[in-house]
Design an enzyme around this catalytic site. Structure first.
Site, PDB file in Angstrom:
ATOM      1  N   ALA A  85      -4.495 -85.268 -27.001  1.00 38.53           N
ATOM      2  CA  ALA A  85      -5.474 -86.427 -26.926  1.00 38.53           C
ATOM      3  C   ALA A  85      -4.789 -87.866 -26.915  1.00 38.53           C
ATOM      4  O   ALA A  85      -5.221 -88.714 -27.468  1.00 38.53           O
ATOM      5  CB  ALA A  85      -6.324 -86.568 -28.289  1.00 38.53           C
ATOM      6  N   CYS A  86      -3.898 -87.802 -25.850  1.00 37.36           N
ATOM      7  CA  CYS A  86      -2.745 -89.179 -25.570  1.00 37.36           C
ATOM      8  C   CYS A  86      -3.388 -89.755 -24.437  1.00 37.36           C
ATOM      9  O   CYS A  86      -3.665 -88.979 -23.440  1.00 37.36           O
ATOM     10  CB  CYS A  86      -1.629 -88.628 -26.107  1.00 37.36           C
ATOM     11  SG  CYS A  86      -0.421 -89.787 -25.488  1.00 37.36           S
ATOM     12  N   GLY A  87      -3.031 -91.133 -24.205  1.00 39.52           N
ATOM     13  CA  GLY A  87      -3.123 -91.703 -22.894  1.00 39.52           C
ATOM     14  C   GLY A  87      -2.154 -91.006 -21.867  1.00 39.52           C
ATOM     15  O   GLY A  87      -2.259 -91.119 -20.825  1.00 39.52           O
ATOM     16  N   THR A 101      -1.567 -87.649 -21.961  1.00 40.65           N
ATOM     17  CA  THR A 101      -1.961 -86.331 -21.718  1.00 40.65           C
ATOM     18  C   THR A 101      -1.942 -85.852 -20.275  1.00 40.65           C
ATOM     19  O   THR A 101      -1.706 -84.526 -20.003  1.00 40.65           O
ATOM     20  CB  THR A 101      -3.265 -85.925 -22.364  1.00 40.65           C
ATOM     21  OG1 THR A 101      -2.980 -86.119 -23.769  1.00 40.65           O
ATOM     22  CG2 THR A 101      -3.439 -84.614 -22.415  1.00 40.65           C
TER      23      THR A 101
END
Length: 160
Positions: free
Chosen positions: A34-36, A38
């Protein structure tokens, strides 16, 4: 010690001796769902597909230490990566990469390839470490470095 002296636990819960990768070039990455960054899973998979038959293995280590961006269980992480990015490279169980509980592999990676201004701490998800066939860390890359940008260095290590 070098990278091949360590072991880790697969996403399925099985022990994995990294010695099985001796003679291969490794791209080791701390990941999150759930990361930018990803979407880099797609680029990592492309690098893996491009070079796996030449002796390159991408190893993904999910980590929840940065913005709690990897909250899922191992089963959820695996399903997410496969469904959304077609990930086929090896993924491992969730670990810490910083602090007292950091996985010994990442302690070694950080020691061999410190970050900016010599700091060892990993700053964010998708920090990448390229390891040569000899098990020594070649280089550390920032989270913002796209996997495709590593192909020149990968080719250099393959021909070494």
């Amino acid at each position: 010690m070098n990278i091949f002296d360590y072991s880790a636990t697969s996403l399925a819960g099985a022990p994995v001796d990294l010695a099985q990768y001796k003679g291969k070039v490794l791209l080791i990455v701390n990941t999150a769902s759930a990361c930018g960054f990803t979407p880099q899973y797609k680029g990592l998979e492309e690098v893996y597909k491009q070079f796996s038959d030449k002796g390159v293995v991408v190893l993904g280590f999910p980590c929840n230490q940065f913005g709690a961006q990897e909250k899922g269980t191992e089963e959820e992480i695996g399903a997410f990566c496969e469904k959304n990015y077609g990930v086929t490279f090896p993924l491992f169980s969730k670990i810490d990469v910083n602090g007292d509980d950091a996985h010994p592999l990442f302690k070694q990676l950080k020691k061999e390839a410190p970050g900016l201004l010599g700091t060892e701490a990993i700053k964010w998800n998708f920090t990448k470490f390229l390891v040569g066939k000899d098990g020594k860390v070649y280089k550390r890359y920032a989270p913002s470095t796209a996997p495709a940008e590593l192909t020149g260095d990968i080719e250099k290590l393959l021909s070494a």
